[in-house]
Design a protein around this motif. Structure first.
Motif, PDB file in Angstrom:
ATOM      1  N   GLU A 172       0.875  -1.175   0.000  1.00 47.98           N
ATOM      2  CA  GLU A 172       0.000   0.000   0.000  1.00 47.98           C
ATOM      3  C   GLU A 172       0.907   1.217   0.000  1.00 47.98           C
ATOM      4  OE1 GLU A 172      -2.568  -0.052   3.376  1.00 47.98           O
ATOM      5  OE2 GLU A 172      -3.276  -2.076   2.980  1.00 47.98           O
ATOM      6  N   LYS A 173       0.294   2.381  -0.011  1.00 46.30           N
ATOM      7  CA  LYS A 173       1.090   3.611  -0.001  1.00 46.30           C
ATOM      8  C   LYS A 173       1.899   3.736   1.286  1.00 46.30           C
ATOM      9  CE  LYS A 173      -0.632   7.902   0.350  1.00 46.30           C
ATOM     10  NZ  LYS A 173      -1.437   9.089   0.010  1.00 46.30           N
ATOM     11  N   GLU A 174       1.343   3.266   2.409  1.00 46.60           N
ATOM     12  CA  GLU A 174       2.004   3.417   3.702  1.00 46.60           C
ATOM     13  C   GLU A 174       2.755   2.170   4.150  1.00 46.60           C
ATOM     14  OE1 GLU A 174      -1.450   3.805   3.506  1.00 46.60           O
ATOM     15  OE2 GLU A 174      -1.467   5.963   3.239  1.00 46.60           O
ATOM     16  N   MET A 175       2.783   1.102   3.335  1.00 49.34           N
ATOM     17  CA  MET A 175       3.397  -0.149   3.780  1.00 49.34           C
ATOM     18  C   MET A 175       4.361  -0.702   2.736  1.00 49.34           C
ATOM     19  SD  MET A 175       1.484  -3.578   5.007  1.00 49.34           S
ATOM     20  CE  MET A 175       2.074  -5.058   4.256  1.00 49.34           C
ATOM     21  N   THR A 176       5.545  -1.077   3.224  1.00 49.94           N
ATOM     22  CA  THR A 176       6.563  -1.712   2.395  1.00 49.94           C
ATOM     23  C   THR A 176       7.030  -2.952   3.128  1.00 49.94           C
ATOM     24  OG1 THR A 176       7.289   0.470   1.661  1.00 49.94           O
ATOM     25  CG2 THR A 176       8.792  -1.345   1.257  1.00 49.94           C
ATOM     26  N   LEU A 213       5.749   0.143   8.227  1.00 47.09           N
ATOM     27  CA  LEU A 213       4.451   0.787   8.164  1.00 47.09           C
ATOM     28  C   LEU A 213       4.584   2.236   8.607  1.00 47.09           C
ATOM     29  CD1 LEU A 213       1.444   0.240   7.639  1.00 47.09           C
ATOM     30  CD2 LEU A 213       1.227  -0.359  10.032  1.00 47.09           C
ATOM     31  N   LYS A 214       4.142   3.150   7.768  1.00 46.58           N
ATOM     32  CA  LYS A 214       4.174   4.577   8.103  1.00 46.58           C
ATOM     33  C   LYS A 214       2.749   5.057   8.308  1.00 46.58           C
ATOM     34  CE  LYS A 214       5.922   8.834   8.211  1.00 46.58           C
ATOM     35  NZ  LYS A 214       5.023   9.636   8.923  1.00 46.58           N
ATOM     36  N   ALA A 215       2.373   5.214   9.563  1.00 45.14           N
ATOM     37  CA  ALA A 215       1.039   5.711   9.884  1.00 45.14           C
ATOM     38  C   ALA A 215       0.941   7.174   9.461  1.00 45.14           C
ATOM     39  CB  ALA A 215       0.765   5.568  11.373  1.00 45.14           C
ATOM     40  N   PRO A 216      -0.214   7.610   8.997  1.00 52.67           N
ATOM     41  CA  PRO A 216      -0.353   8.982   8.491  1.00 52.67           C
ATOM     42  C   PRO A 216       0.080  10.067   9.471  1.00 52.67           C
ATOM     43  CG  PRO A 216      -2.311   7.710   7.973  1.00 52.67           C
ATOM     44  CD  PRO A 216      -1.447   6.856   8.862  1.00 52.67           C
ATOM     45  N   PRO A 242       8.398   5.829  10.619  1.00 52.95           N
ATOM     46  CA  PRO A 242       7.777   4.523  10.355  1.00 52.95           C
ATOM     47  C   PRO A 242       8.135   3.492  11.424  1.00 52.95           C
ATOM     48  CG  PRO A 242       9.559   4.931   8.805  1.00 52.95           C
ATOM     49  CD  PRO A 242       9.420   6.161   9.643  1.00 52.95           C
TER      50      PRO A 242
END
Length: 131
Positions: free
Chosen positions: A72-76, A92-95, A100
């Protein structure tokens, strides 16, 4: 009665939490930093983290980890497969988070559920402080 249930839940969580965590070994920190290129500040190493995991992660070069894949945009995530055992590093980068969070998972076999073995924050590598 409701207050008693809440109190007992809180007590059970506070007693069981230390039993489920232990310090993150430097080999695991080094492996995560090598993969991500960022400083890894561990906040939790789970009891599932074994000596075998530490030895395996210390010996496997960063080149054996897969390329970063975006779910997803926020997950690698990154994957490492060694025999029937595999590891996955999820970032995971929370908005609203400043930095992260990285979570290292272990799969003991292809059909096994993932077991978290380390978690922490990734911060950019900065210049060294002047002495």
């Amino acid at each position: 009665m409701k207050g008693f249930v809440i109190l007992m839940s809180w007590l059970l969580m506070s007693v069981s939490a230390p039993a489920q965590t232990k310090p993150t070994p430097p080999a695991v920190v080094t492996a995560i930093e090598g993969i991500t290129g960022k400083h890894f500040l561990p906040d939790t190493a789970f009891a599932a983290l074994s000596e075998e995991d530490v030895a395996l992660l210390a010996k496997e070069p960063v080149a054996n980890w897969g390329l970063p894949q975006a779910a997803e945009k926020e997950m690698t995530y990154y994957n490492l497969v060694v025999g029937t055992r595999s590891y996955q590093l999820i970032i995971l980068k929370a908005p609203k988070a400043a930095f992260p969070t990285a979570t290292l998972l272990r799969f003991t076999d292809p059909k096994a559920k993932p077991e978290p073995i380390a978690r922490g924050t990734l911060k950019p590598k900065g210049e060294e402080k002047p002495k």
